[in-house]
Design an enzyme around this catalytic site. Structure first.
Site, PDB file in Angstrom:
ATOM      1  CG  HIS A  48      -1.903   1.167   1.223  1.00 37.19           C
ATOM      2  ND1 HIS A  48      -1.898   2.078   2.078  1.00 37.19           N
ATOM      3  CD2 HIS A  48      -2.860   1.548   0.669  1.00 37.19           C
ATOM      4  CE1 HIS A  48      -2.759   2.817   2.168  1.00 37.19           C
ATOM      5  NE2 HIS A  48      -3.533   2.448   1.176  1.00 37.19           N
ATOM      6  CD  GLU A  75      -2.794   1.817  -3.091  1.00 41.40           C
ATOM      7  OE1 GLU A  75      -2.009   2.276  -2.395  1.00 41.40           O
ATOM      8  OE2 GLU A  75      -3.876   2.347  -3.515  1.00 41.40           O
ATOM      9  CG  ASP A  77      -3.112   6.104  -3.866  1.00 42.74           C
ATOM     10  OD1 ASP A  77      -3.861   5.076  -4.158  1.00 42.74           O
ATOM     11  OD2 ASP A  77      -2.910   6.355  -2.611  1.00 42.74           O
ATOM     12  CG  HIS A  90      -3.476   9.244  -0.105  1.00 43.73           C
ATOM     13  ND1 HIS A  90      -4.326   9.993   0.399  1.00 43.73           N
ATOM     14  CD2 HIS A  90      -4.329   8.047  -0.428  1.00 43.73           C
ATOM     15  CE1 HIS A  90      -5.301   9.308   0.776  1.00 43.73           C
ATOM     16  NE2 HIS A  90      -5.446   8.331   0.123  1.00 43.73           N
ATOM     17  CD  GLU A 179      -7.511   4.661  -4.519  1.00 43.63           C
ATOM     18  OE1 GLU A 179      -6.784   4.313  -3.911  1.00 43.63           O
ATOM     19  OE2 GLU A 179      -8.524   5.485  -4.304  1.00 43.63           O
TER      20      GLU A 179
HETATM   21  O1  G3P Z   1      -6.570   1.742  -2.317  1.00 42.71           O
HETATM   22  C1  G3P Z   1      -7.020   1.214  -1.262  1.00 42.71           C
HETATM   23  C2  G3P Z   1      -7.133   1.771   0.027  1.00 42.71           C
HETATM   24  O2  G3P Z   1      -6.093   2.375   0.666  1.00 42.71           O
HETATM   25  C3  G3P Z   1      -7.711   3.068  -0.348  1.00 42.71           C
HETATM   26  O3  G3P Z   1      -7.658   4.221   0.631  1.00 42.71           O
HETATM   27  O4  G3P Z   1      -6.849   6.183   0.940  1.00 42.71           O
HETATM   28  O5  G3P Z   1      -5.166   4.657   1.254  1.00 42.71           O
HETATM   29  O6  G3P Z   1      -5.908   5.474  -0.968  1.00 42.71           O
HETATM   30  P1  G3P Z   1      -6.364   5.424   0.325  1.00 42.71           P
HETATM   31 CA    CA Z   2      -5.069   3.845  -2.408  1.00 39.88          CA
END
Ligand code: G3P
Ligand code: CA
Length: 333
Positions: A48, A75, A77, A90, A179
């Protein structure tokens, strides 16, 4: 608890094997241990924001460390610059995760925008060249700040290059799990967010439903649009109880990404969401596992939390500490 049961079976199997071998017989066939995932395989570990528990999130260093720790997917963003380049952050605003406030030449870019409290600097008001002059920093209190000021913000293409290079070096195909962050708002500014995303993924060979790639979003309309344009598997994220049915989700997404505490109640008992999703062939990728933020049901023991969710049959877990998740998965096997 399931895990103890699973250990019990495993130990019994081991004992039988030892006894049989000791008298020169064929070892008995022990029942194979199985996962409760949709495909019967171990759950995927998604780093993450990279190994963000250790290094500033969304940096090449954090992604590389995650890969070294054994994460299956990393991951990013994604947000987009004024000149249409996808970069990893993010948030669209920059004050938390970079040293933008220390750059007097950008003082006049500080703006108030709808949907954001107070004034800030926003990625879409900078060119990529300008973004590259910034350096990243730790965003979470209590985590190491020793690496603040060292790393630049990567482009999505640079992340894909890293994944490609590490896959070649290690012989293990590392997955990518981007994401989309506020794509509707960014498209409304005239930025070609979806096209940039799909072009980059295609350029690096992530374009089929059997490639190790998922696109995730909290924005249903974005997933609906993407589902018309790509075969890449799409995951619908949600942090609150659903206001639409899983059947409806299955029309535009290939799986769900719920907040972890939607899967269990206060005592750790399953809510049934994993089972219901699996009945519709929807994999469940849940978030976010953090050694420094364990759900209260697990008394601060990150490994217990991870094993509990693995036992529920989740198909993937997002973790800021991919090494802990990989170890917990090993314990569960
Ligand atoms: O992407 C999965 C989850 O972590 C979504 O929350 O705010 O960390 O992008 P965020
Ligand atoms: Ca995320």
């Amino acid at each position: 608890m399931w895990n103890l049961k699973r250990y019990g079976i495993s130990l019994l199997g081991l004992l039988s094997l030892t006894c049989a071998c000791s008298v020169g017989q064929e070892p008995p066939q022990t029942e194979a241990l199985s996962w409760h995932t949709l495909n019967g395989e171990p759950p995927i570990i998604i780093a993450h924001r990279g190994a963000s528990g250790y290094l500033p999130e969304h940096t090449l260093a954090a992604y590389a460390l995650a890969i070294d720790m054994g994460a299956d997917f990393i991951e990013p963003d994604l947000v987009i610059t004024k000149d249409g380049e996808l970069v990893v952050r993010h948030d669209r605003y920059l004050s938390d995760s970079t040293n933008v406030a220390d750059h007097p030449q950008f003082a006049d870019r500080k703006r108030v925008k709808v949907g954001h409290e107070g004034a800030d600097w926003f990625v879409e008001d900078f060119t990529l060249a300008e973004i590259k002059t910034l350096r990243t920093k730790q965003v979470k209190a209590g985590r190491p700040t020793d690496f603040d000021g060292l790393y630049a913000i990567p482009t999505f293409d640079e992340v894909l290059e890293l994944v490609t290079q590490r896959s070649e070096e290690t012989g293990r195909r590392i997955g990518i799990y981007p994401e989309t962050k506020q794509p509707a708002a960014l498209e409304a500014l005239g930025l070609s967010y979806d096209t940039a995303l799909l072009d980059s993924l295609t350029k690096f060979g992530f374009d089929g439903d059997d490639d190790p790639v998922f696109i995730q979003s909290f924005e249903m309309e974005n997933l609906r649009r993407l589902s018309q344009k790509t075969n890449i598997r799409l995951i619908y994220l949600f942090g609150q109880p659903l206001s639409l049915s899983l059947e409806e989700i299955a029309r535009f997404a290939d799986g769900i990404g719920p907040y972890k505490l939607l899967l269990i109640d206060d005592l750790g008992v399953p809510t049934g969401l994993v089972k219901e999703a699996h009945e519709l062939d929807l994999p469940v990728h849940t978030w976010t596992f953090r050694e420094d933020d364990v759900a209260p049901q697990f008394q601060g023991i990150a490994k217990d939390e991870l094993i509990h969710f693995m036992d529920l049959g989740v198909d993937g877990l997002f973790s800021d500490f991919p090494d802990t998740a990989v170890k917990a998965r090993g314990v569960s096997e």
